[in-house]
Design a protein around this motif. Structure first.
Motif, PDB file in Angstrom:
ATOM      1  N   ILE A 145       0.802  -1.022  -0.129  1.00 19.42           N
ATOM      2  CA  ILE A 145       0.144   0.003  -0.080  1.00 19.42           C
ATOM      3  C   ILE A 145       0.953   1.212  -0.069  1.00 19.42           C
ATOM      4  N   CYS A 146       2.026   1.202   0.603  1.00 21.08           N
ATOM      5  CA  CYS A 146       3.025   2.289   1.050  1.00 21.08           C
ATOM      6  C   CYS A 146       3.862   2.330   0.058  1.00 21.08           C
ATOM      7  N   GLU A 147       3.743   2.322  -1.379  1.00 22.34           N
ATOM      8  CA  GLU A 147       4.667   2.800  -2.495  1.00 22.34           C
ATOM      9  C   GLU A 147       5.301   1.674  -3.061  1.00 22.34           C
ATOM     10  N   GLN A 148       5.353   0.551  -2.244  1.00 28.27           N
ATOM     11  CA  GLN A 148       6.106  -0.626  -2.655  1.00 28.27           C
ATOM     12  C   GLN A 148       5.626  -1.482  -3.896  1.00 28.27           C
ATOM     13  N   ASN A 149       5.152  -0.637  -4.957  1.00 31.20           N
ATOM     14  CA  ASN A 149       4.209  -1.199  -5.761  1.00 31.20           C
ATOM     15  C   ASN A 149       4.482  -0.747  -7.230  1.00 31.20           C
ATOM     16  N   SER A 150       4.123  -1.352  -8.153  1.00 29.48           N
ATOM     17  CA  SER A 150       4.561  -0.404 -10.007  1.00 29.48           C
ATOM     18  C   SER A 150       4.133   0.845  -9.951  1.00 29.48           C
ATOM     19  N   SER A 151       3.332   1.263  -9.297  1.00 34.24           N
ATOM     20  CA  SER A 151       2.933   2.623  -9.444  1.00 34.24           C
ATOM     21  C   SER A 151       3.675   3.644  -8.700  1.00 34.24           C
ATOM     22  N   GLY A 152       4.256   3.174  -7.445  1.00 27.41           N
ATOM     23  CA  GLY A 152       5.121   3.926  -6.848  1.00 27.41           C
ATOM     24  C   GLY A 152       4.505   4.942  -5.943  1.00 27.41           C
ATOM     25  N   LEU A 153       3.232   4.659  -5.743  1.00 29.42           N
ATOM     26  CA  LEU A 153       2.215   5.779  -5.262  1.00 29.42           C
ATOM     27  C   LEU A 153       1.729   4.969  -3.866  1.00 29.42           C
ATOM     28  N   TYR A 154       1.091   5.790  -2.972  1.00 29.26           N
ATOM     29  CA  TYR A 154       0.498   5.530  -1.628  1.00 29.26           C
ATOM     30  C   TYR A 154      -1.064   5.093  -2.347  1.00 29.26           C
ATOM     31  N   LEU A 155      -1.494   3.868  -2.039  1.00 28.45           N
ATOM     32  CA  LEU A 155      -2.555   3.591  -2.696  1.00 28.45           C
ATOM     33  C   LEU A 155      -3.940   4.039  -1.724  1.00 28.45           C
ATOM     34  N   GLY A 156      -3.634   4.167  -0.648  1.00 26.80           N
ATOM     35  CA  GLY A 156      -4.836   4.213   0.339  1.00 26.80           C
ATOM     36  C   GLY A 156      -5.511   3.304   0.899  1.00 26.80           C
ATOM     37  N   ILE A 157      -5.943   3.737   2.109  1.00 24.30           N
ATOM     38  CA  ILE A 157      -6.668   2.472   2.963  1.00 24.30           C
ATOM     39  C   ILE A 157      -8.040   2.166   2.382  1.00 24.30           C
ATOM     40  N   THR A 158      -8.433   0.810   2.390  1.00 29.61           N
ATOM     41  CA  THR A 158      -9.847   0.337   2.513  1.00 29.61           C
ATOM     42  C   THR A 158     -10.026  -0.434   3.529  1.00 29.61           C
ATOM     43  N   ILE A 159     -11.354  -0.314   3.846  1.00 31.22           N
ATOM     44  CA  ILE A 159     -11.862  -1.100   5.237  1.00 31.22           C
ATOM     45  C   ILE A 159     -13.044  -1.897   4.856  1.00 31.22           C
ATOM     46  N   PRO A 160     -13.011  -3.000   5.409  1.00 28.30           N
ATOM     47  CA  PRO A 160     -12.086  -3.813   6.188  1.00 28.30           C
ATOM     48  C   PRO A 160     -11.084  -4.551   5.437  1.00 28.30           C
ATOM     49  N   ILE A 161     -10.018  -4.771   6.298  1.00 27.11           N
ATOM     50  CA  ILE A 161      -8.871  -5.549   5.699  1.00 27.11           C
ATOM     51  C   ILE A 161      -9.367  -6.987   6.386  1.00 27.11           C
ATOM     52  N   VAL A 162      -9.568  -7.935   5.209  1.00 25.26           N
ATOM     53  CA  VAL A 162     -10.273  -9.313   5.640  1.00 25.26           C
ATOM     54  C   VAL A 162      -9.154 -10.340   5.710  1.00 25.26           C
ATOM     55  N   THR A 163      -9.513 -11.411   6.568  1.00 27.34           N
ATOM     56  CA  THR A 163      -8.868 -12.530   6.778  1.00 27.34           C
ATOM     57  C   THR A 163      -9.713 -13.873   6.492  1.00 27.34           C
ATOM     58  N   ILE A 164      -9.226 -14.657   5.643  1.00 25.06           N
ATOM     59  CA  ILE A 164      -9.806 -15.899   5.390  1.00 25.06           C
ATOM     60  C   ILE A 164      -9.250 -16.933   6.254  1.00 25.06           C
ATOM     61  N   VAL A 165     -10.208 -17.554   7.025  1.00 30.79           N
ATOM     62  CA  VAL A 165      -9.855 -18.721   7.946  1.00 30.79           C
ATOM     63  C   VAL A 165     -10.541 -20.000   7.615  1.00 30.79           C
ATOM     64  N   HIS A 166     -10.032 -21.010   7.882  1.00 27.50           N
ATOM     65  CA  HIS A 166     -10.648 -22.305   7.664  1.00 27.50           C
ATOM     66  C   HIS A 166     -10.670 -23.166   9.079  1.00 27.50           C
ATOM     67  N   THR A 167     -11.332 -24.230   9.005  1.00 25.77           N
ATOM     68  CA  THR A 167     -12.022 -24.805  10.176  1.00 25.77           C
ATOM     69  C   THR A 167     -11.824 -26.351   9.881  1.00 25.77           C
ATOM     70  N   MET A 210      -9.533 -24.438  13.994  1.00 21.94           N
ATOM     71  CA  MET A 210      -8.928 -23.698  12.934  1.00 21.94           C
ATOM     72  C   MET A 210      -7.874 -24.453  12.378  1.00 21.94           C
ATOM     73  N   THR A 211      -7.634 -24.169  11.074  1.00 21.67           N
ATOM     74  CA  THR A 211      -6.235 -24.827  10.473  1.00 21.67           C
ATOM     75  C   THR A 211      -5.366 -23.802  10.546  1.00 21.67           C
ATOM     76  N   GLN A 212      -3.990 -23.974  10.402  1.00 20.95           N
ATOM     77  CA  GLN A 212      -3.020 -22.615  10.826  1.00 20.95           C
ATOM     78  C   GLN A 212      -3.042 -21.640   9.464  1.00 20.95           C
ATOM     79  N   SER A 213      -3.265 -22.314   8.209  1.00 22.78           N
ATOM     80  CA  SER A 213      -3.200 -21.464   6.888  1.00 22.78           C
ATOM     81  C   SER A 213      -4.267 -20.499   6.996  1.00 22.78           C
ATOM     82  N   VAL A 214      -4.073 -19.348   6.644  1.00 24.66           N
ATOM     83  CA  VAL A 214      -4.934 -17.957   6.496  1.00 24.66           C
ATOM     84  C   VAL A 214      -4.650 -17.162   5.433  1.00 24.66           C
TER      85      VAL A 214
END
Length: 245
Positions: free
Chosen positions: A121-143, A150-154
């Motif tokens: 998000i903070c410039e380490q991308n091909s555009s070299g720009l700050y991309l901006g925050i979107t919410i929510p940040i999500v996490t996929i979990v498995h059981t 829960m399994t360990q992989s997310v």
């Protein structure tokens, strides 16, 4: 002794102000990095020095008014005695920056995944720009099938802002993959506090008990939606059940 010219005095003063500004900037970076490192130790996560600049940039741009919420269509609100039990929503097809993690603990996985996404998000991308925050940040979990553990992989995922959906910037980190997710109906229930294996399993079981037809949803895949960063003490979270396609 030669008298200092007004011009040289001006340049000298300008340099002093510039140096003072740089010193204050460095001190702010150190303070923020130290804070995140202390939080990381609580989750058994090492926050490296290379995170100092992304942390500072994200903190400066962390204005609630500038965060872009992921768009959805509200289908239904289920309430009981004035309390909201859950919402049924439809999220449209969209591109996400995703990273798969497999730490010893859930908290380790989301912290490490979030740090990698921060750098993207903070410039380490091909555009070299700050991309901006979107919410929510999500996490996929498995059981497992019985939903007892829960399994360990997310997978930690960042919704790309609307203006970047057609042409997402390429991540420098090869672990981050841009994926297009199909339109999905979710059942969402809000909860606060830390997210770990115990609290997530509790929320999964609670929502399963509330839903009229939980069998219509995937039984081993769930999403944790985080509206506050992993360093926050009293986080605003949601558990999402995904309706079967």
């Amino acid at each position: 002794m030669a008298e200092e010219s007004p011009d040289s005095a001006y340049h000298s003063n300008g340099s002093s102000l510039e140096e003072e500004g740089e010193r204050m900037e460095d001190e702010e970076q150190e303070r923020l990095l130290s804070y995140w490192q202390s939080v990381g130790r609580g989750h058994q996560v090492d926050v490296p020095r290379e995170m100092a600049e992304p942390i500072q940039q994200l903190t400066r741009n962390n204005n609630p008014q500038e965060r872009q919420s992921i768009p959805f269509t509200l289908i239904q609100r289920k309430e009981k005695l004035g309390d909201l039990l859950y919402e049924k929503r439809q999220y449209g097809k969209a591109k996400w920056a995703c990273i798969k993690m497999k730490g010893k603990q859930y908290e380790q996985s989301i912290c490490l995944g979030f740090m990698k996404l921060m750098r993207y998000i903070c410039e380490q991308n091909s555009s070299g720009l700050y991309l901006g925050i979107t919410i929510p940040i999500v996490t996929i979990v498995h059981t497992n099938e019985s939903q007892s553990e829960m399994t360990q992989s997310v997978t930690v995922a960042y919704y790309l802002p609307e203006v970047l959906q057609d042409e997402p910037p390429h991540p420098f980190d090869s672990d981050i993959i841009i994926e297009e997710w199909p339109s999905t109906i979710v059942y969402s229930r809000s909860f606060r506090g830390i997210t770990n294996e115990d609290s997530i399993m509790r929320e999964i079981n609670l929502l399963a008990a509330i839903l009229e037809s939980p069998e219509l949803c995937l039984q081993d895949t769930f999403i944790i939606a985080g509206y506050t960063n992993p360093a926050a003490a009293n986080r605003h979270n949601e558990i999402w059940f995904l309706q079967r396609p």
